[in-house]
Design an enzyme around this catalytic site. Structure first.
Site, PDB file in Angstrom:
ATOM      1  N   ASP B 311      15.409   1.046 -22.459  1.00  0.00           N
ATOM      2  CA  ASP B 311      15.160   0.915 -21.024  1.00  0.00           C
ATOM      3  C   ASP B 311      14.323  -0.320 -20.788  1.00  0.00           C
ATOM      4  O   ASP B 311      13.403  -0.602 -21.539  1.00  0.00           O
ATOM      5  CB  ASP B 311      14.405   2.149 -20.524  1.00  0.00           C
ATOM      6  CG  ASP B 311      15.353   3.308 -20.291  1.00  0.00           C
ATOM      7  OD1 ASP B 311      16.494   3.040 -19.863  1.00  0.00           O
ATOM      8  OD2 ASP B 311      14.972   4.454 -20.572  1.00  0.00           O
ATOM      9  N   ASP B 348      -4.257  -2.879  -0.617  1.00  0.00           N
ATOM     10  CA  ASP B 348      -3.028  -2.338  -1.206  1.00  0.00           C
ATOM     11  C   ASP B 348      -3.291  -2.010  -2.684  1.00  0.00           C
ATOM     12  O   ASP B 348      -3.510  -2.898  -3.503  1.00  0.00           O
ATOM     13  CB  ASP B 348      -1.913  -3.402  -1.075  1.00  0.00           C
ATOM     14  CG  ASP B 348      -0.593  -2.890  -1.597  1.00  0.00           C
ATOM     15  OD1 ASP B 348      -0.553  -1.774  -2.179  1.00  0.00           O
ATOM     16  OD2 ASP B 348       0.414  -3.602  -1.432  1.00  0.00           O
ATOM     17  N   GLU B 352       1.753  -4.013  -7.538  1.00  0.00           N
ATOM     18  CA  GLU B 352       2.198  -5.285  -6.968  1.00  0.00           C
ATOM     19  C   GLU B 352       1.090  -5.883  -6.103  1.00  0.00           C
ATOM     20  O   GLU B 352       0.799  -7.062  -6.171  1.00  0.00           O
ATOM     21  CB  GLU B 352       3.462  -5.095  -6.107  1.00  0.00           C
ATOM     22  CG  GLU B 352       4.726  -4.878  -6.904  1.00  0.00           C
ATOM     23  CD  GLU B 352       4.970  -3.409  -7.207  1.00  0.00           C
ATOM     24  OE1 GLU B 352       4.105  -2.570  -6.856  1.00  0.00           O
ATOM     25  OE2 GLU B 352       6.007  -3.098  -7.825  1.00  0.00           O
ATOM     26  N   ALA B 382       8.313   4.344   4.637  1.00  0.00           N
ATOM     27  CA  ALA B 382       9.751   4.263   4.392  1.00  0.00           C
ATOM     28  C   ALA B 382      10.481   3.701   5.617  1.00  0.00           C
ATOM     29  O   ALA B 382      11.546   3.096   5.485  1.00  0.00           O
ATOM     30  CB  ALA B 382      10.300   5.638   4.039  1.00  0.00           C
ATOM     31  N   SER B 387       4.113  -3.567   4.519  1.00  0.00           N
ATOM     32  CA  SER B 387       2.702  -3.205   4.523  1.00  0.00           C
ATOM     33  C   SER B 387       1.932  -4.444   4.947  1.00  0.00           C
ATOM     34  O   SER B 387       2.500  -5.541   5.022  1.00  0.00           O
ATOM     35  CB  SER B 387       2.265  -2.714   3.136  1.00  0.00           C
ATOM     36  OG  SER B 387       2.307  -3.799   2.231  1.00  0.00           O
TER      37      SER B 387
END
Lengths: 201, 685, 569
Positions: B311, B348, B352, B382, B387
């Protein structure tokens, strides 16, 4: 199992005819037509009589002939069929001595032969082929050295000078085939035929 | 990782294990058990015969009791040493099993009275009385009574009993983190668990059985090798038995003891004695590596793997994307964009987001503007898929390109060409572009990149040298996947992979005769795990995945697949090399024994006594002693396994042939000579 | 040893090497069922024979079906030959009026020729009628060779196929091999032989009157046609008792060179056929290299032993410069004799141009060793190839483990089943050879057959059973083998060595054929390089050497060590 019977019988039968009958007969036919001399055993005739084969050695015992190598062939004993007797150069039953290198029988035989030959020729050593039996018992050849070893005896027996005999040998020594295959050799029957021509008596 | 009950396995020469193995070596003399190992069984039978000869010597005061007695003793030692090797290897497993067994104490389980998991009325029952599909409530502080699947609730669980990892893990109903293991402890909250394994066949039970070797069956390769060794034993039996007649021809009579000595030195006792120890030790090495194989067959298969399915996320790349670049639109400076991005991401907490903050601060030296504390963070939803932050002077948003376009009410083709080029370039190189807008105006893009683990490329090169292809599996689009594949140096990739794609890929590789290894954790990985020749399930994965795989990685670390392969290879190599060694030994033994047998008949055969051994008796005795001692001497190697290096098959073979083939040819000449000097000095023969 | 001696050896071996590619390619076509350059001539015969055999039996067979067909075919061949030998007295083609062959000798001889051994417990010229020689023995010279080659094709297909249980059709293979390879090659070679002096006539003998006036009966017959197939098919049964030492079977050094070429050519070329059919020619060359190394090594030992002469004779004043000539022909000398001896035992031919019994201990040891190594370097036509492939499988197994993988050869995994069958096959050799030798060594009636005492006598016994089991047929010929004990036990040894070996090997081929063929990677160790060649060579020598070393020590090795002592027996 059963399904294999037909092909087995058919192929065995047909291949037997093909390889066991047709093949040898065809080769025989062609050979006889094209190469009759070789196909019939390279026989040597003198005055229309077969005296032997150029390829097969024969026994010479008299002093006036070139002798071939000792031969280990045998023949059935005429008195007792279960036994055999020594029969040198029996071209109906080829065979070697099959004596091992440490065989007492071999050593004794060579010792006797070598001493006799050395005495006869006045030489210190004898060529190996002079005292050893060949594989077939029918070796038609001797080494040039062994032929030369016999010159003295033959010249004496035939009352000729050794040069004459030497010359016969020299003319008949065959070198290696194609220059490098096999060993130099002399055909004993060939030599003796020349001797016979030399002295028709 | 704080402590590892498995990894902290006993050292090679633990006293307790030594003592237990010594006792077991005698227990294993039972011929009914020994018959499974034909080479050693034959040795035991002939040891018995020589012992009888010795008894007869003593009883009748004939023969050579001192010599026969010594040979008999050393033959028994040979058998005992072989038994000891096996017992010792098993002993290490047993010690580990004992540690595991402690976690499997009988606990009281809170079994629900009704089949409705939301109805928590329960009664206490022994965990041993639980049956499949029973529902149990496990609350903070309780031990989970048996393996199961969380059907309600979420809890943090301490699984250190299994994994050695003390940090708690989250277990919750649904999804890929629903499996719980008996013997682990719930730390907080509660869960309702549906029992999926009957008592006695839980995961811990299986682990105990595996490490103890109770269910050990001969693996395919081991079986093939046993056949070779049995065949060689038969051949040498023929050689030795017929020698009696053949020697009779020369008028030599050979005693039974001497014929047997010749037989035992010729048959491959070295590898025969160590074979099962090697197999057990291979499993053991995996366990110490925190990987449990459900069978020795799986370990062997690991050595044969041709293709690794890996993976992308977590194995090849770090789990998260990171910001690597700010690309402003014309008229905006890089610093300006960086500052805006910093503000938008200030609160945040996603990886990321944190990587954007780190990049802005670190690379561009941008500091938070004043008043940022007062800004209101607008979290990702969603619906908006954006953001950002609202503050006194306005608002900043960041998000996927299409989300930002929609927010701005514009289309990509209406944005500045430089922006479009940047977005295009990011996508092409396998990254993810984020757009940033301030007060309704597009100000630039952020390059989020999958970061390939720093040493992974070298690992793959190593695998390639071992002859193993690596295939990256990812949900990314083909363009992204290709870019990452080339950066990581994998041989192939499957992009936009679905579980069906994986399964199909495995099947097609297998149709070409290749063996596949993969790891997985989700329920949807289960079919592929089952289909793969080596399926490593993550301990953190679902019950379905753990059932489907033939190995479980307790650390849930997918990179370990590579080590698993190396351990499998090492197991096979150890067997092969010791077999070669064992057979090569025979040459020297012949030169010791053959002249000794026949020198009375043919003194010339002493020419073959190249070692110049003192006497026929000492020559034979020395060869037998060497043959016994070499088993003991090789036990550490058998347990540790011979070193594996990823240098390609031909180089590996050359190396092992040199060490174990040529070494096996030469060493016994030296060893037998040395023993002979000792035997002669001590007047033993 | 002489420069000419080596030149001759290298020339003959170069001839063999030169024929590997063309002959190997041709045989690959034959096995694949493709057209060959002979098809215009042989096509109609082939179609006719197969049609007569029945279309329904010509489909692809499983290994078991194939093996059963082969066994049925050989059983009929045996019965047919036995009948001819027993009945030759009342059958046509018996110009010398020979009696029927007695039962045990007929059993031994029929088994011998069906098993491609051609052990001869009889003297050809004194025992066999022309019909027996042609329709009996010559036929089996073809069919036993064709059988061996067909079985080799099965083994090759086992590696070349990927999955599936069909390995070809026995009837088609045997017919094609006979028509496209053995028969045409024999026709050409037989005619060349006649041109070089080998007789071909239906006359049984000619009487000559020698110069000394004695009568010499010279046996003759259709020699050339039998000589050709006896060598091409690695049969070895001579028309005459002295075999290829007889001047009619082998009149010159040129025929000798051709004979050595003929007995080596097919077996060596089959390695190329193998390489082609498995799709990697290098694999074939690797196998050929193994064969060449062992054959070459034995040749050096044998030639140097023979060229040095017999020290015991040298001590008697015999000039050693011509080497050990006891049991050798002057026209061949030691070089051509040593090469023939090594070539005939490295293949399972068994034809001889000199008497191995009279070789020096080490010279005679090499033929014995080559036979005991299993007749695989290069071995009999077909049987040598599948034999060495079994050894390659064993090698790959050990070596494969050493590189940390389940062993595979040419992409086929070698697993428990293959090992079981391979070991079963490998057991036949020591069990039969050593078992019978050990019993014979203790049996007074068997010992009475020995021609030589001391270690040499033991070697005679070992050689006889090795030769029979290895389907070679050459002998330490002093042994009187035409006795009930030897006719029976050697007959059984030939049967076990041929069919007892073939059945497990065919099972391996079937098992391999059914496996998926994997592709090689850097993790699979290469089976075409020098490392593999060295390893297979070592496995052959160690496996063979370890089994037989004690017996060798008491036979040729101690005999060699006894030379300086001057002890004789």
């Amino acid at each position: 199992m059963i399904e294999h019977l037909r092909p087995a019988l058919v192929l065995l039968g047909s291949l037997t005819v093909l390889t066991g009958v047709a093949y040898p007969l065809a080769i025989t036919g062609v050979a006889q037509a094209l190469l009759p001399g070789a196909a019939n055993g390279s026989l040597v005739e003198v005055d229309g009589k077969v005296v032997g084969s150029a390829l097969i050695g024969q026994s010479f015992t008299a002093a006036k002939w070139f002798h071939g190598r000792p031969s280990a062939t045998s023949a059935p004993d005429p008195n007792d069929a279960t036994k055999t007797i020594d029969a040198p150069y029996n071209a109906a039953n080829s065979s070697g001595s099959n004596l091992g290198p440490l065989s007492a029988k071999l050593i004794d035989r060579v010792k006797a032969d070598a001493e006799m030959l050395k005495a006869e020729a006045g030489a210190a050593t004898v060529p190996a082929d002079a005292v050893t039996t060949s594989a077939s018992g029918l070796d038609p050849h001797v080494s040039p050295a062994y032929a030369r070893l016999q010159v003295k005896r033959i010249a004496a027996a035939r009352h000729v000078t050794p040069d004459v005999v030497e010359a016969l040998i020299a003319a008949r020594v065959a070198g290696r085939d194609l220059g490098f295959l096999g060993e130099p050799r002399v055909n004993v029957l060939d030599l003796n035929l020349a001797l016979a021509r030399l002295d028709p008596s | 990782m704080s402590h590892h009950p498995l990894a902290s396995a006993p050292s090679l020469f633990d006293r307790g294990i030594l003592a237990r193995a010594t006792v077991d070596a005698f227990v294993k003399l039972d011929p009914r058990r020994l018959v499974r190992n034909p080479v050693i069984f034959v040795t035991e039978v002939v040891a018995l015969v020589v012992t009888l000869v010795f008894v007869k010597d003593v009883a009748t005061s004939t023969g050579t009791p001192v010599f026969d007695g010594q040979i008999a003793a050393w033959l028994w030692f040979t058998v005992l040493f072989a038994n000891f090797a096996e017992a010792f290897a098993e002993g290490r497993g047993k010690a580990q099993a004992d540690a595991l067994r402690k976690t499997r104490s009988d606990t009281v389980a809170k079994r629900l009275l009704f089949t409705d998991p939301d109805e928590h009325a329960h009664s206490g029952v022994s965990s041993l009385d639980l049956e499949l599909d029973d529902l149990v409530l496990v609350e903070a502080g309780d031990v989970i009574p048996a393996d199961g699947e969380v059907v309600r609730g979420v809890a943090s669980v301490n699984e250190s009993a299994i994994t050695g990892e003390s940090a708690p893990v989250i277990r919750e109903s649904g999804g890929d983190r629903s499996a719980v293991t008996g013997g682990t402890t719930v730390l907080s909250d509660w869960v309702v668990v549906r029992i999926t394994a009957a008592p006695g066949s839980t995961f811990i039970d299986k682990m105990i059985a595996l490490v103890e070797g109770a269910e050990r069956q001969k693996t395919p390769n081991e079986l093939a090798l046993s056949i070779l060794l049995s065949g060689l034993t038969l051949i040498f039996l023929i050689t030795v038995v017929t020698l009696w007649g053949i020697a009779g021809y020369s008028g030599t009579t050979i005693t039974v003891t001497v014929l047997i000595a010749l037989l035992v030195t010729l048959i491959p006792t070295t590898i025969g004695g160590l074979l099962s120890a090697i197999g057990i030790a291979g499993m053991d090495r995996l366990i110490r590596f925190n990987v449990i194989a459900t069978s020795g067959r799986a370990v062997e298969a690991a050595g044969d793997v041709d293709t690794l399915l890996l993976d992308k996320t977590g194995t090849i790349t770090f789990g998260n994307r990171m910001a690597t670049e700010f690309l402003p639109v014309p008229g905006i400076s890089v610093e300006g964009l960086a500052e805006a991005a910093l503000v938008a991401s200030h609160a945040d907490e996603t990886p990321e987001g944190r990587s954007i903050v780190a990049l802005a601060r670190g690379l561009h030296g941008v500091a938070e503007p004043a008043g940022v504390e007062t800004a209101v963070f607008v979290p990702f939803t969603a619906q908006t898929r954006l953001s950002g932050a609202d503050f006194a002077g306005g608002s900043i948003r960041k998000g996927a390109i299409d989300a930002v376009m929609r927010h701005l009410g514009t289309r990509l083709d209406q944005t500045p060409a430089a922006f479009r080029d940047a977005v295009d370039r990011i996508a092409r190189t396998g990254g993810t572009p984020l757009a940033v807008c301030e007060n309704g105006r597009l100000i630039g893009a952020i390059h989020l990149k999958d970061v390939v683990k720093p040493d992974i490329k070298e690992r793959f090169a190593e695998l390639r040298a071992m002859g193993i292809r690596t295939v990256m599996v990812t949900g990314d689009n083909p363009v992204t996947a290709a870019a990452i594949a080339s950066e990581a140096g994998v041989d192939d990739f499957i992009a936009e992979a679905t579980p069906q794609d994986k399964l199909a890929y495995i099947r097609s590789e297998q149709a070409h005769g290749r063996l596949i290894a993969m790891c997985g954790d989700g329920t949807n990985d289960a079919p592929a795990l089952a289909q793969a020749d080596v399926g490593v399930a993550m301990q953190s994965g679902t019950q379905a995945a753990r059932e489907a795989g033939n190995m479980v990685d307790l650390d849930s670390n997918p990179t370990k697949l590579i080590e698993v392969v190396a351990i499998g290879k090492q197991l096979l190599m150890t067997r092969g090399s010791l077999t070669t060694f064992s057979i090569a030994n025979d040459v020297a033994k012949y030169f010791a024994i053959i002249p000794a047998l026949f020198v009375a008949t043919y003194p010339q055969l002493n020419t073959l006594n190249v070692m110049g051994l003192a006497s026929p008796e000492s020559a034979i005795l020395s060869a037998v002693i060497f043959n016994a001692l070499i088993i003991i001497a090789l036990i550490p190697l058998a347990l540790k396994g011979i070193a594996y290096r990823p240098i390609g098959a031909a180089a590996l073979l050359r190396r092992n042939l040199l060490v174990y083939g040529v070494g096996g040819l030469v060493l016994p000449f030296v060893g037998i000579k040395a023993i002979d000097l000792l035997v002669a000095a001590l007047h033993l023969a | 040893m002489t420069v000419f001696g080596w030149l001759q050896i290298l020339f003959i071996l170069a001839l063999v090497l030169a024929s590997v590619v063309p002959l190997g390619r041709h045989m690959a076509r034959v096995f694949a069922g493709e057209r060959t350059f002979l098809s215009p001539v042989t096509g109609p015969i082939e179609r006719g024979l197969l049609a007569a055999a029945g279309r329904s039996s010509l489909g692809p067979q499983t290994w078991l079906g194939y093996t059963l067909a082969m066994l049925v075919f050989n059983a009929f061949g045996f019965a047919f030959l036995y009948a001819i030998l027993r009945l030759q007295a009342v059958l046509p083609g018996n110009p010398r009026g020979l009696d029927g062959v007695d039962p045990l000798l007929a059993f031994n001889t029929a088994m011998s020729f069906v098993a491609n051994t051609n052990w001869q417990a009889y003297g050809g010229e004194t025992t066999m009628s022309h019909l027996s020689q042609m329709a009996g023995l010559t036929v089996q010279n073809f069919l036993s060779a064709a059988t061996g080659m067909a079985l080799a094709a099965v083994m090759i297909r086992g590696f070349a196929n990927s999955g599936g249980d069909r390995v070809g059709n026995f009837w088609v293979d045997v017919t094609r091999v006979t028509l496209h390879v053995l028969l045409p090659a024999s026709i050409v070679l037989a005619l060349v032989f006649v041109a070089l002096g080998i007789p071909q006539t239906l006359v049984a003998s000619v009487d000559a009157t020698t110069l000394e006036g004695a009568k010499q009966t010279i046996a003759l017959g259709p020699v050339a046609s039998q000589e050709a197939i006896k060598l091409l098919g690695t049969n070895g049964g001579g028309f005459f008792n002295a075999n290829a030492a007889h001047p009619f079977e082998n009149p010159t050094a040129i025929t000798n060179a051709l004979e050595i070429w003929a007995l080596l050519a097919v077996s060596f070329a089959l390695t190329h056929t193998f390489g082609r059919m498995v799709g990697d020619i290098r694999q074939g060359w690797a196998i050929l290299a193994v064969m060449a190394i062992i054959l070459g090594g034995c040749l050096v030992v044998a030639y140097s032993a023979e060229a040095g002469g017999n020290p015991l004779l040298t001590a008697l004043g015999v000039d050693p410069s011509l080497g050990n000539l006891e049991g050798k022909e002057v026209r061949f000398g030691t070089s051509a004799s040593a090469l023939y001896a090594v070539a005939t035992t490295a293949t399972s031919t068994g034809s001889v141009d000199s008497m191995h019994e009279s070789f020096m201990p080490l010279g005679g040891f090499m033929p014995l060793l080559l036979i005991k190594l299993g007749e695989i370097v290069p071995g009999g036509v077909g049987s040598g190839l599948f034999g060495i492939l079994v050894i390659a499988i064993l090698t790959v197994f050990i070596a494969g483990l050493m590189v940390g993988r389940t062993p595979e050869y040419l992409g086929k995994k070698i697993e428990a089943r293959e090992m079981k069958l391979a070991m079963l096959a490998q057991l036949i050799l020591p069990a039969t050879i050593l078992g019978f030798t050990a019993v014979a060594a203790l049996l007074p009636s068997a010992l009475a057959s020995l021609a030589n005492a001391g270690p040499h006598g033991l070697t005679e016994l070992l050689y006889a059973y090795a030769s029979a089991t290895g389907n070679n047929g050459s002998a330490f010929a002093g042994l009187t083998a035409n006795t009930p004990w030897f006719n029976t036990t050697l007959g059984i040894a030939m049967f076990l060595g041929r069919f007892g070996y073939i059945v497990p090997v065919m099972a391996i081929a079937g098992s391999l054929a059914a496996k998926t063929r994997g592709s090689a990677s850097a993790g699979t160790f290469p089976t075409h390089g020098p490392l593999f060649v060295g390893l297979v060579t070592a496995v052959i020598l160690i496996l063979g050497g370890l089994q037989f070393f004690p017996a060798f020590a008491l036979g040729p090795i101690v005999e060699h060590l006894l030379i300086p002592t001057g002890q004789t027996f």
